[in-house]
Design an enzyme around this catalytic site. Sequence first.
Site, PDB file in Angstrom:
ATOM      1  N   SER A 261      25.979  15.955  83.953  1.00  0.00           N
ATOM      2  CA  SER A 261      26.500  14.154  83.274  1.00  0.00           C
ATOM      3  C   SER A 261      28.171  13.901  83.529  1.00  0.00           C
ATOM      4  O   SER A 261      28.163  14.750  83.683  1.00  0.00           O
ATOM      5  CB  SER A 261      26.007  13.632  82.150  1.00  0.00           C
ATOM      6  OG  SER A 261      27.037  14.458  80.960  1.00  0.00           O
ATOM      7  N   LYS A 262      28.207  13.470  84.168  1.00  0.00           N
ATOM      8  CA  LYS A 262      30.087  12.358  84.112  1.00  0.00           C
ATOM      9  C   LYS A 262      30.929  12.731  83.058  1.00  0.00           C
ATOM     10  O   LYS A 262      31.480  13.649  82.665  1.00  0.00           O
ATOM     11  CB  LYS A 262      29.943  10.715  84.323  1.00  0.00           C
ATOM     12  CG  LYS A 262      31.745  10.678  84.029  1.00  0.00           C
ATOM     13  CD  LYS A 262      31.760   9.295  84.203  1.00  0.00           C
ATOM     14  CE  LYS A 262      32.833   9.262  84.043  1.00  0.00           C
ATOM     15  NZ  LYS A 262      33.660   9.205  83.828  1.00  0.00           N
ATOM     16  N   ARG A 263      30.186  13.508  81.244  1.00  0.00           N
ATOM     17  CA  ARG A 263      30.495  13.320  80.125  1.00  0.00           C
ATOM     18  C   ARG A 263      31.222  15.231  80.494  1.00  0.00           C
ATOM     19  O   ARG A 263      31.785  15.649  79.770  1.00  0.00           O
ATOM     20  CB  ARG A 263      29.674  13.156  78.963  1.00  0.00           C
ATOM     21  CG  ARG A 263      30.596  13.283  77.514  1.00  0.00           C
ATOM     22  CD  ARG A 263      29.485  13.210  76.701  1.00  0.00           C
ATOM     23  NE  ARG A 263      29.279  11.774  76.806  1.00  0.00           N
ATOM     24  CZ  ARG A 263      27.977  10.905  77.030  1.00  0.00           C
ATOM     25  NH1 ARG A 263      26.951  11.794  77.571  1.00  0.00           N
ATOM     26  NH2 ARG A 263      28.167   9.057  76.861  1.00  0.00           N
ATOM     27  N   ASP A 266      34.084  15.603  81.866  1.00  0.00           N
ATOM     28  CA  ASP A 266      35.468  15.134  81.818  1.00  0.00           C
ATOM     29  C   ASP A 266      35.147  16.345  80.638  1.00  0.00           C
ATOM     30  O   ASP A 266      36.579  16.464  80.545  1.00  0.00           O
ATOM     31  CB  ASP A 266      34.856  13.478  80.945  1.00  0.00           C
ATOM     32  CG  ASP A 266      34.908  12.579  81.996  1.00  0.00           C
ATOM     33  OD1 ASP A 266      35.459  12.699  83.288  1.00  0.00           O
ATOM     34  OD2 ASP A 266      33.963  11.583  81.948  1.00  0.00           O
TER      35      ASP A 266
END
Length: 503
Positions: A261-263, A266
Site C-alpha cells: 500500500s501507499k502507507r 511512506d
Amino acid sequence: MENVRVRFAPSPTGPLHIGGVRTALFNYLFAKKHNGTFVLRIEDTDQNRYVEGAENYIVESLKWCGIPFDEGPGKNEQFGPYRQSERKHLYKEYADKLVAEGKAYYAFDTAEELDAHRKDHEAKGKTFIYNWHNRLKLQNSLALSAEDVQAKLDAGEDYVIRFKSPQDETLHLKDIIRGDIKIDTNTLDDKVLFKADGMPTYHLANIVDDHLMKITHVIRGEEWLPSLALHYQLYEAFGWEAPQFAHLPLILKPTGKGKLSKRDGDKLGFPVFPLAWKDEKTGDISRGYREDGYFPEAVVNFLAFLGWNPGTEQEIFSLKELIEAFDLSKVNKAGARFDPDKTKWFNHHYMQEQSNTVLAQQFKIAYNDKLKDIDEAYIELVISLIKERATFVYDFWNLGHFFFETPTELDEKAVKKAWKEGTPELIKDLILVVESIDDFTVENMQTVIKGWITNNNIGFGKVMMPLRLALVGALQGPDVFEIMFLIGKNETVNRLENIINTL
C-alpha cells in the site's frame, strides 16, 4: 494464437498504483508476444469516485514506462468510445435483455431495508447474502406480481437489476495461472448489474465491453478472482464465448505479509506510484518513480519479476527480451514480495547503461542552481568517474560535488587519520612539486608525484591521504590524479594551501 486482444481497464479514481502498472505491463508483454493488440479502456462507471486528471495520469504513466496502448481514448478508436461513461447507453439494453429472459430481475429494496436485513443477520451470527435462499422474501420482481412491478416502474421508484445466480449447481472454471476452479453456486450472491443511478456496475460493463471489443484474454489482478464465477455466468447468459482469464498474484509488502500500500511506501521511503501525484483536495504530493530518479527501464524490469520468473538465472531484461521470454504459464500463484533494495539494484544497473551525455543533461537540470554555468562536456567527464557508484542522478552531487566547488568542510574522522605531525611540511613540498609539472595530465602527474614520494622514501599514505583530504574534504572519491586533472593545477594548489591554513 491469432488476433490476440487484451485490455488494461483502470478506474480514474486517483494515481495508478504500481500494481496496476504491473497488470498493464503483463498485458502489454502478452499482446506483443503474440503480435496482438493492447487496449486501454477507462472504467469510469463510478462517477462518485471520479478524479479529474487521473485519466491523463494513467496515459502518461504508460508512455513513461514505454508500454503505450495500441488502441484506446483518442487512438485507433475502431471499437470506441473507450470511456465507459460514454458507453452507458449500451448497458441498459443488455441488462434489460437478461431481465426479459429471466436471467436477471428488478430489485426495489431500499438501502435502509437491506441494512436492516444485514443487522438482523449479524445479531444472529449469520452473514446476509441476497440470493436463492431469500430473494422470494424480498422486494424484487421475482417475489412481486407483474402488476406490482409495473406499478413501481411506472411510479419511477428506484431499482437495481440483479443477476439471478443459479441454485445447486457446480461451476467448472478455468484460469491460465490457477488452473481449474470449482464453485458451488449456492455460495454466490445475486450481484447488482445495473445501479439506481442509471449506470452499470463493473460486472456488467466489463463483460459487455470485453465482448464488443473482441477481447480474447483478460489478464487482471487477483482481487478480481472472486468475481470470476459471475463473469463466466454472464458470458453464458448472453450466449457469448468467454475470453481466457489469468489472475495475477498480489504484490505484497516488503515483509511479505499483506498487500503493498501507499502507507508502506511512506513508512519505508519508496514510491508506490509511477509518477508523482498531487491530491487537489488535500494538497498532499505522493512520490513517483520518475521523480525519485528511477529509469523507466528499471521500473519495467523489476515489475516483470513481481510474480513472473523466466526459469533462468537472467535478471536483466530489455523490453524486447521480456516480450520474447514472457509466458503466462511462468507466472506464480503466490504473492510476490516487493523488495525496495532490489528496485535500486535494477536502477543502478540501468544507470551504468545510460550515456554520459544524457546523464549530464539530467544532472544539470536537477542541480541547475549549482551547475548552470558549468560546461556540459566537463560534467560528462565528472560523471564518467563517479557513475559506477551512483544509483540515481541526484547521487552525482554527493559523489562529486568537489569537482564543482572547493570543499568548505573537512571530515573529522578523515582529518584524524590523514593529518599527522609533519604533514603540513610534506604538503608544502607537494605544492612545489605540483607547481613544477608543466604537462598536467593524469599520467604525467602520477609519474612525477609518485617518483618524488619514492625518491624521498616517504610513505605513500603520508602524502596521498592528506592530498585526497585537501581535494575532496574526505577520504573518498575517484582517483586523486583524475580529480587534479579535472579541477586543474591552480585549483589543486589552492586546495592544498587551504588545508594547510585550516589545519
